[in-house]
Design an enzyme around this catalytic site. Structure first.
Site: not given
Length: 511
Positions: A259, A285, A296, A383, A506, A511
């Site tokens: 993702t 992932k 998680t 991230e 985030n 989008s």
């Protein structure tokens, strides 16, 4: 990762997917522990876990046959330990997809060379859950008689695919699982009966194609929460995807489930069971919404070993505690966490029915190494992450207390932003220690950055050197150690920093 719906906005940076690595490796920083040291440290902690979690004779068997040997091999750098931990150098699959505009993590590692696992076939395809052109569907077919076991999120909301897997594994006892279907782009979480019906329809369609029962099909999803899975996107593509089934597609599989990941994640090791070589391979992932409370993320691991379902479940439950439950990116848990372990029995090794069987000693060590490798890659792809940080707490009242303190440090926004700013702000670490609400002795607390003491015995260290510590935290990878002075409990948690890019990713997730 799975995310709650947000207002859509414009995408953030550029994704070129690069690759991952081999079991239990750690980075290039001079002060970072070696892969063998990581495996050894985890082996020691598993010994404590076994004593608490398993009853004799399993506890004694695991400790005697597996864990002491794993510790010895890791410490002495035996060929087996070195082979299990050695980084891979194979290039990644070209064009591995993720979210458009995300730069590859500076902490990324290369995807390992993963040979076929006997009894496992893999295919990927595009179901269309994303607006842009990318593969977002994974299909795995397993040989008859494959055992399966799983560990799932303890999140209060959960998801339809998690509910499905838990129910079917309970019904079948993990025996003769034949397929796995995974989609990225839609979590199918908080979707009620319509979401559950969508999962059932997919399992029915796959069962018909593979001539197996619904309950023999495992499911997993990742993506936006609150959106019902459009199962027709999967079922209408089954025929085409099935024609692509091959034994050699691990890199494509890792890419298809991404993702906001910026590189595909995989790990591989070989082990010996009663003189027979067996293979262990896995992909996972996860990049955000990562916190230790099961796994998680999504992770799928397969071996050609022959292991009974009950023994397989014991192993996956045990080693999740010392691997996936010891990493955190942002402290948020996902609704869709799924770790599935499959054993096809096609290696020729004898079937093992007890997790404590001494013949599994090498296999246990290598399985834990694969799971740890995958878990650490989640942190490396946190991230917006630019720092990979190992946090160790010693001197706690118990291992559980130490783990809670370490998690509190690792998940503190103030600590993590200090890491991002390359600021050795040990005061924020002391703050986090105190708010963990665990027993500590303020007069004995010490804090170290690598080998550099910031505090000793409740005071600023006499050898405190701000300039030296500042230089140390400029590295991409470093360690923080805390002693709280009340007992012998210890724990380690791996984390990353918190940067502006985390907010950007985030803020633009949908989008």
């Amino acid at each position: 990762m799975t995310k709650t719906p947000q207002k859509a906005s414009k995408p953030a940076s550029k994704t070129a997917a690069k690759t991952t690595a081999k079991a239990a490796k750690t980075p290039a920083a001079a002060s970072a522990p070696s892969p063998a040291e990581i495996v050894g440290q985890v082996g020691a902690s598993v010994g404590q876990t076994l004593e608490r979690a398993l009853v004799d004779p399993l506890t004694a068997a695991l400790k005697r046959a597996g864990l002491r040997r794993a510790q010895k091999d890791a410490n002495t750098g035996s060929p087996e330990a070195v082979q299990a931990a050695k980084p891979a150098t194979a290039p990644a699959a070209a064009g591995a997809p993720g979210k458009p505009g995300l730069a590859v993590s500076p902490l990324a590692v290369p995807f390992p060379t993963i040979p076929p696992i006997a009894g496992v076939e893999i295919a990927t395809g595009r179901a269309g859950f994303y607006k842009h052109d990318r593969e977002d569907m994974l299909l795995m077919r397993f040989a008859e008689g494959t055992s399966a076991a799983g560990v799932f999120t303890r999140h209060g909301v959960g998801s339809a695919p998690v509910d499905w897997c838990k129910r079917q594994l309970a019904a079948s006892g993990g025996a003769d699982v034949r397929a796995l279907v995974v989609n990225a782009g839609c979590a199918n979480s908080f979707t009620g009966k319509p979401g559950a019906d969508a999962v059932r329809r997919v399992a029915t369609a796959v069962g018909k194609r593979f001539d197996c029962r619904q309950r023999d099909v495992m499911m997993a999803s990742t993506g936006v929460i609150g959106v019902i899975l459009d199962d027709s996107k999967i079922t209408s593509n089954l025929r085409l995807v099935e024609t692509r089934l091959t034994e050699d597609a691990w890199a494509s599989a890792a890419s298809a489930i991404m993702t906001t990941d910026t590189f595909p994640k995989g790990a591989y090791a070989t082990a010996t069971i009663d003189g027979h070589e067996v293979r262990i391979a896995g992909i996972c992932k996860g990049s955000g919404m990562i916190a230790p409370d099961m796994a998680t993320m999504l992770a799928f691991v397969a071996t050609d070993a022959a292991i009974a379902p009950a023994a397989l479940q014991t192993l996956v439950s045990l080693y999740t505690r010392t691997t996936f439950n010891c990493v955190t990116v942002d402290g948020d848990r996902s609704t869709n966490d799924t770790l599935l372990l499959f054993a096809t029995g096609k290696s020729g090794a004898p079937k093992i029915h007890r997790a404590g069987d001494r013949r599994l000693a090498d296999f246990r060590e290598k399985l834990e190494a694969v799971l740890l490798d995958l878990a650490l890659q989640l942190v490396r792809d946190g991230e917006g992450a630019t720092k990979f940080v190992k946090i160790t707490v010693n001197g706690a009242e118990s291992p559980l207390s130490a783990r809670k303190i370490a998690r509190t440090i690792a998940e503190s926004p103030l600590v993590k932003t200090a890491f991002a700013g390359e600021d050795a702000n040990w005061g924020r670490i002391v703050m986090a220690v105190g708010r963990a609400d665990e027993p500590v002795n303020r007069e004995k607390i010490s804090v170290r950055f690598g080998d550099l003491y910031a505090a000793r015995d409740g005071l600023v260290s006499a050898e405190y050197d701000e300039a030296a510590m500042s230089r140390y935290v400029k590295k991409q990878e470093f360690e923080v150690s805390v002693d709280v002075g009340v007992g012998k409990g210890s724990a380690t948690v791996w984390t990353c920093d918190l940067t502006k890019q985390y907010v950007a990713i985030n803020g633009d997730y949908r989008s």
